[in-house]
Scaffold this active site. Sequence first.
Site, PDB file in Angstrom:
ATOM      1  N   PRO A 124      20.934 -17.731 -15.920  1.00 49.20           N
ATOM      2  CA  PRO A 124      20.162 -18.884 -16.419  1.00 49.20           C
ATOM      3  C   PRO A 124      20.781 -19.443 -17.699  1.00 49.20           C
ATOM      4  O   PRO A 124      21.076 -18.694 -18.628  1.00 49.20           O
ATOM      5  CB  PRO A 124      18.769 -18.299 -16.679  1.00 49.20           C
ATOM      6  CG  PRO A 124      18.664 -17.176 -15.713  1.00 49.20           C
ATOM      7  CD  PRO A 124      20.058 -16.590 -15.652  1.00 49.20           C
ATOM      8  N   GLU A 125      21.022 -20.751 -17.700  1.00 52.48           N
ATOM      9  CA  GLU A 125      21.618 -21.422 -18.845  1.00 52.48           C
ATOM     10  C   GLU A 125      20.614 -22.455 -19.348  1.00 52.48           C
ATOM     11  O   GLU A 125      19.457 -22.432 -18.952  1.00 52.48           O
ATOM     12  CB  GLU A 125      22.953 -22.070 -18.411  1.00 52.48           C
ATOM     13  CG  GLU A 125      23.921 -21.070 -17.771  1.00 52.48           C
ATOM     14  CD  GLU A 125      25.225 -21.706 -17.283  1.00 52.48           C
ATOM     15  OE1 GLU A 125      25.620 -22.759 -17.799  1.00 52.48           O
ATOM     16  OE2 GLU A 125      25.854 -21.131 -16.368  1.00 52.48           O
TER      17      GLU A 125
END
Length: 290
Positions: free
Chosen positions: A2-3
């Site tokens: 997850p960014e």
Amino acid sequence: MPELPEVETAARDLAAQVIGRQIVAIEKLDWERMIETPTPAEFHALLPGRQIVAVGRRAKWLLLTLDAGWTLAIHLRMSGSVSVHPPDMPADVYTHLVLRLDDERRIFFHDTRKFGRVRLLDAAGLVLLDQRHGPEPLSETFTEEVLAALLRGRRAQLKPLLLNQAVLAGLGNIYVDESLWRARLHPLRLAASLTQREIAALYEAIRTVLTQAVQNKGSTLRDYRTGYGQSGENQHYFMVYGKTNVGQPCSRCGTAIVRLVVGQRGTHICPQCQQIYAGSTEPSGLDSPA
Ligand SMILES: [Zn+2]
């Protein structure tokens, strides 16, 4: 993985569902190592009874602002997701933290690989977390000039530099690859070698790639879910990331996408569009080392 777009989606989804609610109980915490600070005993003592007054994001941290000056900070790392569920929804074995709200709904922190981390921070702890990260690429204050200043004089290669959270917040492997492709920049280019025009292209690429990914509610490769427990859609819009597996060519020039390893990270480029010395007949000078 997850960014920024995935954490931003989680923050927006949680904001829409839990602001004003009180955390009445820690219903499940079966992986205490996820609590980085304070001690698990203090975490159990301090969290119940707190009201959620805001939900936001800093870099890849999801931030639940609580009353009495506390902030619950959650880092999803490789495989984490945070979502809100009705009272009758059972938590599976990969849900390692369950917070019960005063309306009986639950906040689940689901994390198959258990790399995710949680901190309960006071005001000073929050300031420290903020200071350890570079500017937010989607903020109004992040301008082309700010990016130019980050790159100026740096002898680092572009990809590792853009992955460095202390330099620029929120980008990870996927969105760096997508941004560099869009800007036609090779990941091994030295930051200091970029021309003004290339910096402008990189700026536009980062903003566009991240904005589009937020609009698509993030990318789900395997584990990531939105704050409503659903898959994101942005994985359908990748231009280079993972395209070597499916043999999809560059959408601009038709050349096969290739995978290299940069700083131990799988990296995807179009070898035609992203040449190391693109745009000049000789290696770009390292200008001044200043
Ligand atoms: Zn191409």
